[in-house]
Design a protein around this motif. Sequence first.
Motif, mmCIF file in Angstrom:
data_model
loop_
_atom_site.group_PDB
_atom_site.id
_atom_site.type_symbol
_atom_site.label_atom_id
_atom_site.label_comp_id
_atom_site.label_asym_id
_atom_site.label_seq_id
_atom_site.Cartn_x
_atom_site.Cartn_y
_atom_site.Cartn_z
ATOM 1 N N ARG A 76 86.991 91.759 13.268
ATOM 2 C CA ARG A 76 88.072 92.926 12.900
ATOM 3 C C ARG A 76 87.384 94.642 12.474
ATOM 4 N NH1 ARG A 76 91.352 90.811 8.801
ATOM 5 N NH2 ARG A 76 90.761 89.074 8.871
ATOM 6 N N ASP A 77 88.280 95.151 12.874
ATOM 7 C CA ASP A 77 87.374 95.908 13.108
ATOM 8 C C ASP A 77 88.315 97.306 11.571
ATOM 9 O OD1 ASP A 77 90.485 97.128 13.046
ATOM 10 O OD2 ASP A 77 91.061 97.641 15.127
ATOM 11 N N SER A 78 87.843 98.282 11.723
ATOM 12 C CA SER A 78 88.236 98.801 10.177
ATOM 13 C C SER A 78 89.606 99.295 9.344
ATOM 14 C CB SER A 78 88.131 100.542 10.283
ATOM 15 O OG SER A 78 88.567 101.251 10.590
ATOM 16 N N GLY A 79 90.827 98.749 10.697
ATOM 17 C CA GLY A 79 91.973 98.844 10.121
ATOM 18 C C GLY A 79 92.769 97.588 9.561
ATOM 19 N N ALA A 140 83.363 97.730 10.762
ATOM 20 C CA ALA A 140 82.838 98.809 9.585
ATOM 21 C C ALA A 140 82.068 98.859 8.891
ATOM 22 C CB ALA A 140 84.758 98.530 8.510
ATOM 23 N N THR A 141 81.388 96.656 8.639
ATOM 24 C CA THR A 141 80.143 97.218 7.659
ATOM 25 C C THR A 141 79.244 96.853 8.856
ATOM 26 O OG1 THR A 141 81.103 95.455 6.969
ATOM 27 C CG2 THR A 141 82.127 97.407 5.892
ATOM 28 N N ASN A 142 79.499 96.169 9.338
ATOM 29 C CA ASN A 142 78.211 95.752 10.290
ATOM 30 C C ASN A 142 77.730 94.739 9.715
ATOM 31 O OD1 ASN A 142 78.951 97.907 12.730
ATOM 32 N ND2 ASN A 142 77.011 98.638 12.431
ATOM 33 N N THR A 143 78.228 93.411 9.756
ATOM 34 C CA THR A 143 78.420 92.658 9.401
ATOM 35 C C THR A 143 78.974 91.223 9.899
ATOM 36 O OG1 THR A 143 79.686 93.054 6.912
ATOM 37 C CG2 THR A 143 77.256 93.398 6.615
ATOM 38 N N PRO A 171 73.733 91.574 7.794
ATOM 39 C CA PRO A 171 73.774 92.601 8.154
ATOM 40 C C PRO A 171 73.655 92.213 9.521
ATOM 41 C CG PRO A 171 72.369 92.887 6.965
ATOM 42 C CD PRO A 171 72.887 91.301 7.278
ATOM 43 N N VAL A 172 74.188 93.014 10.848
ATOM 44 C CA VAL A 172 74.095 92.940 12.248
ATOM 45 C C VAL A 172 74.462 94.276 13.098
ATOM 46 C CG1 VAL A 172 76.248 93.545 12.297
ATOM 47 C CG2 VAL A 172 75.185 92.520 14.105
ATOM 48 N N GLY A 173 72.582 94.307 13.802
ATOM 49 C CA GLY A 173 71.965 95.959 14.634
ATOM 50 C C GLY A 173 73.362 96.482 14.527
ATOM 51 N N HIS A 182 73.556 85.510 16.494
ATOM 52 C CA HIS A 182 72.407 85.503 15.671
ATOM 53 C C HIS A 182 72.520 85.705 14.049
ATOM 54 C CE1 HIS A 182 68.278 84.991 14.387
ATOM 55 N NE2 HIS A 182 68.653 86.250 14.047
ATOM 56 N N ALA A 183 73.861 86.910 14.163
ATOM 57 C CA ALA A 183 74.024 87.110 12.112
ATOM 58 C C ALA A 183 74.882 85.950 12.197
ATOM 59 C CB ALA A 183 74.377 88.436 12.656
ATOM 60 N N LEU A 184 76.299 86.161 12.661
ATOM 61 C CA LEU A 184 76.831 84.511 12.630
ATOM 62 C C LEU A 184 76.324 83.439 12.426
ATOM 63 C CD1 LEU A 184 79.887 85.735 14.972
ATOM 64 C CD2 LEU A 184 80.210 86.098 12.208
ATOM 65 N N ASP A 185 74.866 83.155 13.080
ATOM 66 C CA ASP A 185 74.809 81.598 13.156
ATOM 67 C C ASP A 185 73.698 81.578 11.284
ATOM 68 O OD1 ASP A 185 73.203 79.513 13.893
ATOM 69 O OD2 ASP A 185 71.730 80.742 14.411
#
Length: 200
Positions: A76-79, A140-143, A171-173, A182-185
């Motif tokens: 999902r982008d910032s918009g 937008a938040t890198n999460t 957080p996702v790098g 990995h972050a979604l898991d």
Amino acid sequence: MPMSSRLAPESGFTPIAALVLAVSLTLSGCGGGPTPTTYDLSAPRDFGRIGGARATLVINEPTTVQTLDSDRMIVRDSGGALSFLGGTQWADRIPKLVQTRLIQTFENGSRIASVSRPGERIVPDLQLNTDIRSFNIDAATNTAVVEITVKLVGDRTGHIQRARLFSARVPVGAVDGAAAAHALDQALSKVLIDIVRWAA
């Protein structure tokens, strides 16, 4: 020519069949780019034996919007626009995968007397109905964001006994396949543990 005509019916291989085969081989040889990397989700094991009710529970496949009802990784982008992360895919459709891992999490925590899918010839006391609101990377938040609503419903009465929204952000790098998966898991694992502990 007479010989060819005589052999065709016996072999079952007609000129039309040869044309179809040739087209199929051509198309398979011209595949659209490299095969996507496939990622899986895990069922948490390290939260200990919880114990609890002796009820039988059926876990239905989660509902969700059409975009999430797929095996693609979503960004999902910032918009607020949603797009697929190229070169990646999940091991199954997201709802099916979440259902499987939720069942396994209940089993890993020994949280319920019996837990199963619909159609496994078990007469349940309760049904667990879920809806996946979010399962995506927020660029937008890198999460990584996972949001799932849960309802415990009496199988015989149809009454909703309990309901709650569970969510987690990790957080996702980088917004690439391995980091995003990995972050979604991790986010899903947090949600699954919370659901199992809540379903007392």
